[in-house]
Design an enzyme around this catalytic site. Structure first.
Site, PDB file in Angstrom:
ATOM      1  N   ASP A 138       0.832  -1.206   0.000  1.00 17.63           N
ATOM      2  CA  ASP A 138       0.000   0.000   0.000  1.00 17.63           C
ATOM      3  C   ASP A 138       0.862   1.251   0.000  1.00 17.63           C
ATOM      4  OD1 ASP A 138      -2.758  -0.413  -0.065  1.00 17.63           O
ATOM      5  OD2 ASP A 138      -2.854  -0.937   2.062  1.00 17.63           O
TER       6      ASP A 138
ATOM      7  N   GLU B  17     -13.913  -2.815  -1.587  1.00 12.32           N
ATOM      8  CA  GLU B  17     -14.121  -2.992  -0.145  1.00 12.32           C
ATOM      9  C   GLU B  17     -15.519  -2.573   0.282  1.00 12.32           C
ATOM     10  OE1 GLU B  17     -10.909  -1.680   2.316  1.00 12.32           O
ATOM     11  OE2 GLU B  17     -12.056  -1.944   4.180  1.00 12.32           O
TER      12      GLU B  17
HETATM   13  O1  KIV Z   1      -4.616  -2.219   4.283  1.00 16.23           O
HETATM   14  C1  KIV Z   1      -5.307  -3.221   4.089  1.00 16.23           C
HETATM   15  O2  KIV Z   1      -5.259  -4.211   4.834  1.00 16.23           O
HETATM   16  C2  KIV Z   1      -6.197  -3.223   2.936  1.00 16.23           C
HETATM   17  C3  KIV Z   1      -7.136  -4.385   2.797  1.00 16.23           C
HETATM   18  C4  KIV Z   1      -8.228  -4.253   3.778  1.00 16.23           C
HETATM   19  C5  KIV Z   1      -7.629  -4.538   1.427  1.00 16.23           C
HETATM   20  O3  KIV Z   1      -6.187  -2.334   2.165  1.00 16.23           O
END
Ligand code: KIV
Length: 271
Positions: free
Chosen positions: A90, A189
C-alpha cells in the site's frame, strides 16, 4: 494441477490467467517476515503489505498515521519471507494524493527499497494522473474502490459504501477508468455483493473483494482478523479461523506460571 499451483512465482499475468479460467484468487495481509513465510508456504496467491499495519501492528485507530518509512520496513521484512506469492504494498496516506510526481517518487521508493512487485492505491478518477504516471514507470498498480479507509474522515463512518445509485455509478465508472489506465487488479471494499459482481463481470482484470460478496474474482482479509488476534473488529464479512488471542494468552499464562513455580527450566532445559 491448475495453472496457479504449477507456477514458481505468482505474477500479475498469472492473476489475469486465473480470472480467465475462473480460478479464485486468495489474498491476505502480512507485515513481517515470519507471518509472510507461513503464508507463502501455504501457497497464498497474493500478500498485501497493507496500511492496516497502522491499526494491527501499531495500534492506531486509522490507517492515516503510518509513514512511508514504516511501510518500507514492513514490506522489506515481508519480501524476505516470500518466494512464491505476489507482494503488493500500500502507498500510505499522503504519499500519492499531492501530485503525480510525488506519487511516482513514492512508488519508486517502495519498489527500489523493498523488492516488492506492485503497489496499491486508493481512489478512482481523482487520482488517475498518479496511477498513469506510476504505470508509465513500469510499476504494476492495484486499485482500491468502495470503502477506502484513507478517506475515513470524509466518509465519517465504516458503513457499506455505494448503496445509493449515484455512488454505485461512480464506482462502476472509476473501475473502468482504472482498468483502462492499466491497473492489473482492483480491491473492492465493503460494497453490495450485486454491485461487486456486476463490476467483476464487466471488467477483464481481477476484482478482489473484502466485504463485497462471492461474485468477484478473489477475496482479501486482514491476517490478524482471520487468526483472531484482533478481537474488537467483527464485521459481517469477517470469518475467523482461530482464536489466537486466547491461545497466545493461554500459552503466556502457562509460561508465567512455570517460571514462578520453578517448573521452568527443568533439568533437560539447562546446560
Ligand atoms: O490495508 C489493508 O489491509 C487493505 C485491505 C483491507 C484490502 O487495504
Amino acid at each position: 494441477m491448475s495453472v496457479h499451483q504449477k507456477v514458481k512465482r505468482v505474477t500479475t499475468h498469472v492473476l489475469h490467467e486465473m480470472k480467465l479460467r475462473g480460478i479464485k484468487i486468495a489474498m491476505l495481509t502480512a507485515y513481517d517476515y515470519s507471518m509472510a513465510r507461513i503464508l507463502d508456504h501455504a501457497e497464498i496467491d497474493v500478500i498485501l503489505v497493507g496500511d492496516s499495519a497502522s491499526n494491527v501492528m501499531a495500534g492506531n485507530e486509522t490507517t492515516l498515521p503510518i509513514t512511508m518509512d514504516e511501510m518500507i520496513y514492513h514490506a522489506k521484512s515481508v519480501v524476505r519471507g516470500v518466494s512464491r506469492a505476489l507482494v503488493v504494498v500500500d502507498l500510505p496516506f499522503g504519499s500519492y494524493q499531492g501530485n503525480s510526481k510525488e506519487a511516482l517518487t513514492s512508488a519508486i521508493r517502495i519498489m527500489k527499497e523493498t523488492g516488492s512487485q506492485a503497489v496499491k492505491i486508493e481512489g478512482g478518477q481523482e487520482i488517475i494522473e498518479s496511477v498513469e504516471r506510476i504505470l508509465s514507470a513500469g510499476i504494476p498498480v492495484m486499485g482500491h474502490l468502495g470503502l477506502t479507509p484513507q478517506s475515513i474522515h470524509k466518509f465519517g463512518t465504516y458503513v457499506v459504501r455505494a448503496r445509493e445509485e449515484e455512488e454505485a455509478n461512480k464506482l462502476i465508472k472509476d473501475a473502468h477508468i482504472l482498468q483502462e489506465a492499466g491497473c492489473f487488479a482492483i480491491v473492492l471494499e465493503k460494497i453490495p455483493a450485486k454491485l461487486a459482481e456486476k463490476v467483476a463481470k464487466e471488467l477483464t482484470i481481477p476484482l478482489i473483494g473484502i466485504g463485497a460478496g462471492s461474485g468477484v474474482d478473489g477475496q482479501v482479509l486482514v491476517l490478524h482478523d482471520i487468526l483472531g488476534i484482533t478481537q474488537e473488529f467483527s464485521p459481517r464479512f469477517l470469518r475467523r479461523y482461530h482464536n489466537l488471542f486466547e491461545e497466545i494468552k493461554g500459552a503466556v499464562k502457562s509460561y508465567i506460571s512455570d517460571v514462578k513455580s520453578l517448573n521452568f527450566p527443568n533439568e533437560k532445559e539447562q546446560y
